[in-house]
Design a protein around this motif. Sequence first.
Motif, PDB file in Angstrom:
ATOM      1  N   PHE A   6       0.373   8.519  -1.839  1.00  0.00           N
ATOM      2  CA  PHE A   6       1.323   8.402  -0.848  1.00  0.00           C
ATOM      3  C   PHE A   6      -0.057   8.449   0.492  1.00  0.00           C
ATOM      4  O   PHE A   6      -0.498   9.684   0.029  1.00  0.00           O
ATOM      5  CB  PHE A   6       2.430   8.420  -0.460  1.00  0.00           C
ATOM      6  N   ARG A   7      -0.335   7.731   1.632  1.00  0.00           N
ATOM      7  CA  ARG A   7      -1.773   7.768   2.466  1.00  0.00           C
ATOM      8  C   ARG A   7      -0.915   6.793   3.718  1.00  0.00           C
ATOM      9  O   ARG A   7      -0.259   5.614   3.453  1.00  0.00           O
ATOM     10  CB  ARG A   7      -2.529   7.490   1.933  1.00  0.00           C
ATOM     11  N   LEU A   8      -1.503   7.519   4.591  1.00  0.00           N
ATOM     12  CA  LEU A   8      -1.009   6.736   5.612  1.00  0.00           C
ATOM     13  C   LEU A   8      -1.728   7.627   7.125  1.00  0.00           C
ATOM     14  O   LEU A   8      -1.557   8.782   6.912  1.00  0.00           O
ATOM     15  CB  LEU A   8       1.030   6.751   6.259  1.00  0.00           C
ATOM     16  N   GLY A   9      -2.168   6.491   7.734  1.00  0.00           N
ATOM     17  CA  GLY A   9      -2.238   6.988   8.889  1.00  0.00           C
ATOM     18  C   GLY A   9      -1.954   6.885   9.812  1.00  0.00           C
ATOM     19  O   GLY A   9      -0.082   7.126   9.763  1.00  0.00           O
ATOM     20  N   LYS A  10      -2.003   7.681  11.021  1.00  0.00           N
ATOM     21  CA  LYS A  10      -1.812   8.141  12.312  1.00  0.00           C
ATOM     22  C   LYS A  10      -0.478   7.073  13.140  1.00  0.00           C
ATOM     23  O   LYS A  10       1.172   7.212  13.299  1.00  0.00           O
ATOM     24  CB  LYS A  10      -2.080   8.820  14.097  1.00  0.00           C
TER      25      LYS A  10
END
Length: 335
Positions: A6-10
């Motif tokens: 899982f990867r997510l920006g601010k």
Amino acid sequence: MDFKTFRLGKDAERDYCEDSLAQNGSGTRFAVADGVSRSFRPEFVSQYLTSRFVESDISTEVWPGHLQGVVGADLQEKWSARVRDFLDGFEGLARMIQEQRLQSVGPGASTFCGVTLDENSCSMDYAVLGDSCLFVLPEEGKWQVVTSCITREVETGVEVDFTYTPACLVVGQPDCVFREDWRTGSMPLAKGYIALMTDGASQWFLDMLGTDGVRASEQLWDMLDDKEAFTDYVQAYRKNGTPLSDDIAIILIRIGSTDTAEDVAAPSKANLPAIIYHFPCLFLPPSCEEGLGMPSRQERLKETGLPEEEPYRQKKSSWNVFLNKINRLWPSKKN
């Protein structure tokens, strides 16, 4: 062995994130890296570090030395080329602003956490720099966390001091990192989970471990089945200014089977995480619930004291209401 990521920006961006993650095709090398916000184009650094590590056969023991040698030189060349391309997209005042920012914050920087797994020898090698964390979560025994940050054992497990980033790799400045800043080593693979996380996710996950112990890894494994629902979960928690407000990169690896047919008991409040037991529609299709012999949803509702007409398949617009219900059933450590 299998894994989820899982990867997510601010700002919940899918196309931009300062953190990076990668794994090789054979599922034996994994890495996450946290681009330092107060540096120029940190995502160029984190992306290079993770991809170069998993695509190479460099051992974790000598990886730090390579970053001060040939790999570090290649990183500087690749980062500089991408920065030139980036700056060429601006003209006049806009370009001047970007160049001034480069001078102000300095070249890109990043932390790093990488592992290599060998199922034949049942061993794992690791290399960690900075406040990214490696979690080792066996089904039996104590869980461990590996990080450059100061750690101390507490009654609920391990506490990590994330006050400041203790070390990071800066483009063109190999001497700013000392060998003792790195955490490298080897340990046996045990049935359970291994997690690689950047600092924002690590702080949040440590709270989960403090409350639920290693069962938190099973909960996270189920939560990552639906990335959209987990994104909504993160966004709701970000409103409170929690560690999840930072960029997030997570790799969760499951080693071996977590259950055998003989070990599986009928689902109940005692052997299922509360979030799954009371709200299985987030993780299980109705057919799966019936096959597992779960109590009816009406029966589960009576246990919670919630009204029987409580809707289970919430829409995104009702997500905050839904989280309030979860908090009543599954309070956080701080509550």
